[in-house]
Scaffold this motif. Sequence first.
Motif, PDB file in Angstrom:
ATOM      1  N   PRO A  98       0.815  -1.232   0.000  1.00 16.63           N
ATOM      2  CA  PRO A  98       0.000   0.000   0.000  1.00 16.63           C
ATOM      3  C   PRO A  98       0.842   1.272   0.000  1.00 16.63           C
ATOM      4  CG  PRO A  98      -0.248  -1.181   2.090  1.00 16.63           C
ATOM      5  CD  PRO A  98       0.525  -2.064   1.177  1.00 16.63           C
ATOM      6  N   VAL A  99       1.984   1.224   0.670  1.00 17.57           N
ATOM      7  CA  VAL A  99       2.839   2.420   0.683  1.00 17.57           C
ATOM      8  C   VAL A  99       3.335   2.711  -0.738  1.00 17.57           C
ATOM      9  CG1 VAL A  99       4.999   3.417   1.549  1.00 17.57           C
ATOM     10  CG2 VAL A  99       3.530   2.146   3.094  1.00 17.57           C
ATOM     11  N   SER A 100       3.725   1.658  -1.470  1.00 20.75           N
ATOM     12  CA  SER A 100       4.216   1.864  -2.843  1.00 20.75           C
ATOM     13  C   SER A 100       3.109   2.429  -3.730  1.00 20.75           C
ATOM     14  CB  SER A 100       4.695   0.550  -3.460  1.00 20.75           C
ATOM     15  OG  SER A 100       5.641  -0.031  -2.638  1.00 20.75           O
ATOM     16  N   VAL A 101       1.882   1.899  -3.565  1.00 22.89           N
ATOM     17  CA  VAL A 101       0.771   2.394  -4.385  1.00 22.89           C
ATOM     18  C   VAL A 101       0.562   3.886  -4.119  1.00 22.89           C
ATOM     19  CG1 VAL A 101      -1.724   2.233  -4.802  1.00 22.89           C
ATOM     20  CG2 VAL A 101      -0.379   0.149  -4.505  1.00 22.89           C
ATOM     21  N   MET A 102       0.558   4.268  -2.846  1.00 21.79           N
ATOM     22  CA  MET A 102       0.332   5.678  -2.493  1.00 21.79           C
ATOM     23  C   MET A 102       1.458   6.551  -3.039  1.00 21.79           C
ATOM     24  SD  MET A 102      -1.540   5.802   1.152  1.00 21.79           S
ATOM     25  CE  MET A 102      -0.587   4.741   2.136  1.00 21.79           C
ATOM     26  N   GLN A 103       2.678   6.030  -2.897  1.00 21.11           N
ATOM     27  CA  GLN A 103       3.847   6.769  -3.408  1.00 21.11           C
ATOM     28  C   GLN A 103       3.710   7.003  -4.907  1.00 21.11           C
ATOM     29  OE1 GLN A 103       7.107   7.327  -1.487  1.00 21.11           O
ATOM     30  NE2 GLN A 103       7.026   8.837  -3.138  1.00 21.11           N
ATOM     31  N   GLY A 104       3.253   5.960  -5.628  1.00 17.47           N
ATOM     32  CA  GLY A 104       3.075   6.049  -7.075  1.00 17.47           C
ATOM     33  C   GLY A 104       2.100   7.169  -7.436  1.00 17.47           C
ATOM     34  N   TYR A 105       0.933   7.166  -6.803  1.00 20.89           N
ATOM     35  CA  TYR A 105      -0.064   8.206  -7.085  1.00 20.89           C
ATOM     36  C   TYR A 105       0.480   9.598  -6.752  1.00 20.89           C
ATOM     37  CZ  TYR A 105      -3.928   5.177  -8.358  1.00 20.89           C
ATOM     38  OH  TYR A 105      -4.733   4.296  -9.022  1.00 20.89           O
ATOM     39  N   LEU A 106       1.147   9.714  -5.606  1.00 20.92           N
ATOM     40  CA  LEU A 106       1.678  11.026  -5.206  1.00 20.92           C
ATOM     41  C   LEU A 106       2.696  11.526  -6.225  1.00 20.92           C
ATOM     42  CD1 LEU A 106       2.029  10.577  -1.349  1.00 20.92           C
ATOM     43  CD2 LEU A 106       0.522  12.164  -2.538  1.00 20.92           C
ATOM     44  N   ILE A 108       2.833  10.794  -9.457  1.00 22.73           N
ATOM     45  CA  ILE A 108       2.139  11.225 -10.688  1.00 22.73           C
ATOM     46  C   ILE A 108       1.506  12.602 -10.460  1.00 22.73           C
ATOM     47  CG2 ILE A 108       0.233  10.726 -12.274  1.00 22.73           C
ATOM     48  CD1 ILE A 108       0.696   7.764 -11.749  1.00 22.73           C
ATOM     49  N   LEU A 109       0.820  12.743  -9.321  1.00 19.54           N
ATOM     50  CA  LEU A 109       0.151  14.017  -9.042  1.00 19.54           C
ATOM     51  C   LEU A 109       1.162  15.155  -8.988  1.00 19.54           C
ATOM     52  CD1 LEU A 109      -2.529  13.012  -6.368  1.00 19.54           C
ATOM     53  CD2 LEU A 109      -2.907  13.584  -8.763  1.00 19.54           C
ATOM     54  N   ASN A 110       2.265  14.894  -8.322  1.00 23.08           N
ATOM     55  CA  ASN A 110       3.305  15.928  -8.212  1.00 23.08           C
ATOM     56  C   ASN A 110       3.894  16.296  -9.560  1.00 23.08           C
ATOM     57  OD1 ASN A 110       3.549  16.893  -5.647  1.00 23.08           O
ATOM     58  ND2 ASN A 110       4.693  15.100  -4.934  1.00 23.08           N
ATOM     59  N   ALA A 111       4.087  15.283 -10.410  1.00 23.52           N
ATOM     60  CA  ALA A 111       4.752  15.512 -11.692  1.00 23.52           C
ATOM     61  C   ALA A 111       3.855  16.279 -12.670  1.00 23.52           C
ATOM     62  CB  ALA A 111       5.198  14.190 -12.284  1.00 23.52           C
TER      63      ALA A 111
END
Length: 309
Positions: A98-106, A108-111
Amino acid sequence: MINKAWLFLLAAVYCTWISKAIGKMISRKFVGQVNQMTQLAKVIADSNDLSKRVAISDHPDELSNLEEALNGMITRLEDAFEKQKRFVSNASHELRTPVSVMQGYLDILNAWGKDDQELLEESLQSMTEETYHMKSLIENLLFLARADQERLLYEPQTIQLNELIDKLIKDTRLITEQRIIKSDRNESVKIIGDPRLILQMLRALVENSIKYTDPGGMIRINCERCGEQARVEMIDDGIGIPETDQERIFDRFYRVDSARHKKTGGSGLGLSLVKKIIERHEGDIEVESALGEGTKMIIVLPLSEEVEC
Ligand code: ATP
Ligand code: MG
């Protein structure tokens, strides 16, 4: 006469010498074995290597008993360490996802995704789900850790089990309209226990029945008195559990078929909690299941009073 006395003396000296030599041989062997055990204890203490064992000597009995006891102790320690290592590695893996999934979304959003409304909503939903999953995982892990240390909060009182089951059925009907939840019999039964824990245990079982039963399926929750025990059955007509897996489903993180669980979710901790709660109440749980036909979980708990079956 003198000759006889000399002969006797000579024989006595010879016998003493022989017995001394034999004694020395035995004690050397004894000391050798004890040294071997001491060496092994040192190796374990210095390197944590639990793969070695003492060679079992053929005599005397006391010594070989000690060697067998020592080997048995090392084997149990090795099993416990292995279990512990597996548990830590599974827990880390489950938390990392779950941490990796959240990191992934964050990321993308940041980029580039901040202004994309659709992506924003998708990210928020996924991150909420992952946070929920992580929270329940951590709560389960803490529960098991407390149970292992015998620090589980346990506030016993007399429980009218049939009333708890009525409540469970009512609550379950609210959350799943697509399965039929019913009871064939729900006898008036009293047990001594912690109602919060008993409800948690029943909820984990009914949650499984819902998860592993297709919409339209039926879940029955029965309760009856049997001698000095209360007997609860949770029966579903879901996917069932293969015979070879039935023994292991109570192990931590064990799931029958990981592919199936991608769809259903879960971490394989529910039944370990169930088992701990039942053990805390001095009860027992058994599983009867056939693949494709359904599953019956049978829980027995001591009654608060002696009643005939
Ligand atoms: P969690 O309970 O942590 O959300 P989970 O449901 O996968 O995850 P457990 O409740 O411990 O874990 O169950 C272990 C496994 O036993 C499940 O993954 C499933 O394969 C099997 N199982 C348990 N109950 C049933 C059931 N009623 N029908 C079919 N399979 C079941
Ligand atoms: Mg479960």
